[in-house]
Design a protein around this motif. Structure first.
Motif, short mmCIF file in Angstrom:
data_model
loop_
_atom_site.label_atom_id
_atom_site.label_comp_id
_atom_site.label_asym_id
_atom_site.label_seq_id
_atom_site.Cartn_x
_atom_site.Cartn_y
_atom_site.Cartn_z
N LEU A 32 0.81 -1.22 0.00
CA LEU A 32 0.00 0.00 0.00
C LEU A 32 0.85 1.27 0.00
O LEU A 32 0.54 2.22 -0.76
N ARG A 36 0.61 3.88 -3.22
CA ARG A 36 0.25 5.29 -3.02
C ARG A 36 1.33 6.20 -3.58
O ARG A 36 1.03 7.22 -4.24
N TRP A 60 -6.30 3.28 4.99
CA TRP A 60 -5.78 3.73 3.71
C TRP A 60 -6.85 4.33 2.80
O TRP A 60 -6.59 4.58 1.63
#
Length: 351
Positions: A32, A36, A60
C-alpha cells in the motif's frame, strides 16, 4: 566517473485499478505505501479475516472491502495483487477469471511441484501473471544492471552475497511449521537477482541448516552456483550474528574484468527499521565512487513489479521480467538448493 544510471522502472501510462487478495503485514508495510507513492489506485481489498481488511481499508481510505473471493475476482478491468500465503497460491490461481492480470507474492508456491501447478494453471487460463520479486527492482540493483549494460564492469566473473546479521524471526511466526524456510522465504531474493543478471546456473552445491537459538527449520545457508570454470558465484547467509553491529553485513559484491560494484542491502540491518541502501562502483585500477540512490528496497521497490506488469499488459513493455514462466526457473534453483542440501558431500580420504 559519471554515475548517470537508471534507477527505476518506467510507470504505466494508464494504470489499472488494483484489487488486493490477502491483507497481511506485507500489504500494510510495503504494497500500500508503494502503490500510493506511485499513484496507483487500490479499488478493493479481500481477506478471509474481514475485520482485518476493513481496518486496513479505513486506514488507507479504500472504498471497497469484498465479502467473498468470488466477489473480489468478479471486479472487471483490474489487476489482482495476490498477497495470500504461498500454500493458497495454486487454488487461488485456478479460481482466477480467464485472461486476468495478476501479481503473485513470492514464493511461487512452497516447492517446485506447486510452482509447476501454478504455471500450468496460468497457461490454461491465459493469465498475464508475474511474481513479486522486488530486489531486482530496487534502485541499487536497477543502477547496477544499467552499469552492466553500459559495460562499466565488463563480464562478471565473481559474485558473492554475504549476510552476517540478526533477523527478527519472531516477526514471522507463520514460518515455524514450514519444513523449508531460509532459502524459500529469504535467499530466494538473491537467487532470483543472480538469475536476472547471469541467467540460469548449470548446477548448485548447497547446505542449509537451523541454529540453536531458533525452532525454525533453517536460518543459515551456504551455496555455490555453478556457472562454469571461470565464474565464481557464492552465497553465505547467517541470520544469527548477535554480537553487535560492528561486523554485521548485508552485501553483494560484483567483480567483472573491467570493474567492480559493492551493494549494501540496508533494510536487512536492524530490520525492519533498516539503514540506507548503498551502491559503490570502481573501474579496474580506479577509485571507488558512490552512486546516489533515489530510494531503498522497502517500500519503493514494490512499485517495480506492478509497474512492469501493468506496462506489459498494456503493450508498453516488451518483457514481463518476473513472469511465472521466468519465476519457475527461480523456483527450480530453490528446489536444486534443497536437493543439494540433502545430498551427501564428497567423502574425505582416510589414511
Amino acid at each position: 566517473m559519471t554515475l548517470d544510471l537508471r534507477q527505476e522502472h518506467p510507470r504505466p501510462g494508464n494504470p489499472r485499478p488494483i484489487v488486493i487478495i490477502g491483507c497481511g503485514g506485507i500489504v500494510a508495510a510495503a504494497h500500500l505505501p508503494a502503490y500510493r507513492k506511485a499513484g496507483f489506485t487500490v479499488a478493493g481489498l479481500y481477506d478471509l479475516d474481514r475485520a482485518r481488511a476493513e481496518a486496513l481499508a479505513a486506514e488507507w481510505d479504500i472504498a471497497t472491502v469484498h465479502g467473498s473471493l468470488d466477489e473480489a475476482l468478479a471486479t472487471p478491468g483490474v489487476v489482482f495483487d495476490v498477497a495470500a500465503p504461498p500454500v493458497a497460491h495454486p487454488e487461488l490461481i485456478e479460481a482466477m477469471p480467464q485472461r486476468a492480470v495478476l501479481l503473485l507474492q513470492k514464493p511461487m508456491g512452497l516447492d517446485l511441484q506447486a510452482a509447476t501447478r501454478i504455471r500450468a494453471a496460468c497457461r490454461a487460463r491465459n493469465l498475464t501473471a508475474a511474481i513479486n520479486f522486488q530486489l531486482r527492482f530496487t534502485a541499487m540493483m536497477q543502477a547496477l544492471a544499467d552499469a552492466l549494460a553500459q559495460g562499466r564492469l565488463g563480464r562478471l566473473i565473481d559474485v558473492e552475497c554475504h549476510l552476517n546479521l540478526v533477523t527478527p524471526w519472531q516477526l514471522f511466526p507463520h514460518l515455524l511449521p514450514n519444513p523449508r524456510v531460509e532459502i524459500l522465504s529469504h535467499s530466494i531474493h538473491y537467487l532470483d537477482l543472480i538469475r536476472a543478471l547471469l541467467g540460469n546456473p548449470q548446477a548448485v552445491l548447497a547446505r542449509t541448516m537451523g541454529h540453536p537459538d531458533t525452532k525454525l527449520a533453517q536460518t543459515r545457508t551456504s551455496a555455490i552456483l555453478d556457472y562454469g570454470d571461470d565464474r565464481r558465484v557464492t552465497l553465505s547467509i547467517n541470520h544469527h550474528h548477535d554480537f553487535g553491529r560492528r561486523f554485521q553485513d548485508a552485501s553483494f559484491r560484483f567483480e567483472g574484468d573491467r570493474g567492480a560494484a559493492m551493494a549494501k542491502l540496508g533494510v536487512l540491518l536492524d530490520y525492519p527499521a533498516g539503514e540506507p541502501d548503498e551502491l559503490w562502483l570502481a573501474p579496474k585500477g580506479g577509485p571507488w565512487a558512490q552512486v546516489k540512490l533515489a530510494s531503498g528496497w522497502f517500500p519503493d521497490a514494490f512499485i517495480g513489479p506492478m509497474a512492469n506488469l501493468q506496462r506489459f499488459a498494456a503493450g508498453e513493455d516488451p518483457v514481463l521480467h518476473t513472469s511465472v514462466e521466468d519465476a519457475w526457473h527461480t523456483m527450480a534453483l530453490v528446489e536444486a538448493c534443497y536437493r543439494a542440501a540433502e545430498s551427501p558431500g564428497t567423502p574425505v580420504p582416510r589414511d
